[in-house]
Write an enzyme that holds these catalytic residues in place. Structure first.
Site, PDB file in Angstrom:
ATOM      1  N   GLU A  60      34.541  47.570  43.236  1.00 28.38           N
ATOM      2  CA  GLU A  60      33.786  46.920  44.071  1.00 28.38           C
ATOM      3  C   GLU A  60      34.351  45.419  44.646  1.00 28.38           C
ATOM      4  O   GLU A  60      33.969  45.217  45.686  1.00 28.38           O
ATOM      5  CB  GLU A  60      32.456  46.090  43.119  1.00 28.38           C
ATOM      6  CG  GLU A  60      31.528  47.186  42.656  1.00 28.38           C
ATOM      7  CD  GLU A  60      31.953  47.993  41.592  1.00 28.38           C
ATOM      8  OE1 GLU A  60      31.282  49.101  41.111  1.00 28.38           O
ATOM      9  OE2 GLU A  60      33.074  47.783  41.047  1.00 28.38           O
ATOM     10  N   HIS A 129      23.558  46.479  31.954  1.00 27.70           N
ATOM     11  CA  HIS A 129      23.001  46.919  33.066  1.00 27.70           C
ATOM     12  C   HIS A 129      21.764  46.565  33.379  1.00 27.70           C
ATOM     13  O   HIS A 129      20.849  47.382  33.791  1.00 27.70           O
ATOM     14  CB  HIS A 129      23.103  48.679  32.880  1.00 27.70           C
ATOM     15  CG  HIS A 129      24.360  49.078  32.748  1.00 27.70           C
ATOM     16  ND1 HIS A 129      25.327  48.832  31.581  1.00 27.70           N
ATOM     17  CD2 HIS A 129      25.041  50.070  33.979  1.00 27.70           C
ATOM     18  CE1 HIS A 129      26.556  49.396  31.909  1.00 27.70           C
ATOM     19  NE2 HIS A 129      26.500  50.035  33.059  1.00 27.70           N
TER      20      HIS A 129
END
Length: 327
Positions: A60, A129
């Site tokens: 990322e 998450h």
């Protein structure tokens, strides 16, 4: 009017903008060959080719940085994070590059780009998450932060975000990609920074955004059964926040409850409570109440998830408290 899924509304927004402007491209993990982790980009590789729909490694920081460089040099990248939990790996590029380049260059460069992907809890995915960072990004000058709650708003706001000359954080929800809603076939834009009154009311204002709007609207329905007429306001954008609409609502209802999924400390609801009580104090008949996630990492067990997240029961209780109907 036709009814389409949330993911289809996003797909249409991206595809229409890519057809309109050749400088727009999509980049992220699994966006091309796999048609997107949540099938938002389904069919786009076939239409636009591998130069404009680009699969990336699991890196990322790297592909966010490539996106910033592309934006500074005249392109309009859409950077997809598989989840905004993973954006923490790239946050240096988002905060220290994209958000600051206009200021640091004295206006010589801008970063017209969109960072998009799901935010918040998506079920039993546990702590790493299931986090909400809307307030983190909204705290950063130079960024705009959009969190839509339905397919219609999602399409109109995403098209505006892609055309915007500032970097935009566009946060969705894994639990909403299959939601259906009415979306016009003709083109439309929704301006960034304008809230929407989803339900008119007279007794109390309930403010929320994103998927927690479902909780706010459901709570309003439950309250109506007891004769309490709640107005429900969807922020749609959390930077900038449309304080004008909130104050106008409070002038009518004299009470406010803010419901959001994030942790309580330094949250969007904290900022709204401060602003309303500072700038609309004379209209208030009770302090602003907040309903947020419990101040813990989100658990895995479904019973504990239910106990942690904002829900209808907690929202109804907060409304009754500001109306002095419950201790």
């Amino acid at each position: 009017m036709r009814s389409i899924q949330f993911r289809e509304a996003l797909r249409e927004a991206i595809s229409e903008e890519m057809r309109r402007d050749e400088s727009v491209f999509l980049m992220g993990e699994e966006v091309a060959e796999y048609n997107g982790a949540y099938k938002v980009s389904q069919g786009m590789l076939d239409e636009f080719g591998p130069d404009r729909v680009i699969d990336t490694p699991i890196a990322e920081l790297g592909f966010a940085g490539i996106g910033v460089g592309a934006a500074i040099n005249g392109l309009r990248p859409i950077i997809e994070f598989m989840t905004f939990n993973f954006s923490l790996v790239a946050i240096d590029q988002v905060i220290n590059s994209a958000a600051k380049i206009m200021s640091m260059s004295g206006g010589q460069y801008s970063a017209p780009m969109v960072f998009r992907g799901p935010t918040g809890s998506a079920g039993m995915l546990s702590s790493q998450h299931s986090q909400n960072f809307e307030n983190w990004y909204a705290n950063t000058p130079g960024l705009k932060v959009v969190v839509p709650s339905n397919p219609y708003d999602a399409k109109g706001l995403l098209k505006s975000a892609i055309r915007d000359n500032d970097p935009v954080i566009f946060m969705e929800s894994e639990q909403m990609y299959g939601d259906k809603g009415e979306v016009p076939e003709e083109e439309y834009l929704i301006p960034i920074g304008v809230a929407d009154v989803k339900r008119e009311g007279t007794d109390v204002t309930i403010v929320s955004f994103g998927k927690i709007m479902k909780v706010a609207l459901a709570a309003a329905e439950e309250l109506a059964k007891e004769g309490i007429n709640a107005e429900v306001v969807d922020l749609r954008t959390v930077r900038p926040i449309d304080y004008k609409t909130l104050i106008e609502s409070v002038k009518k209802t004299n009470r406010m409850v803010v419901v959001e999924e994030a942790w309580p400390l330094a949250s969007i609801s904290s900022e709204i409570a401060y602003h309303i009580q500072s700038n609309a104090f004379d209209y208030m008949d009770a302090p602003v109440k907040r309903v947020t996630c419990r101040d813990v990492p989100l658990p895995y067990a479904p019973t504990l998830i239910e106990a942690s997240l904002p829900n209808v029961e907690r929202t109804v209780k907060a409304v009754k408290q500001v109306m002095y109907k419950e201790a």
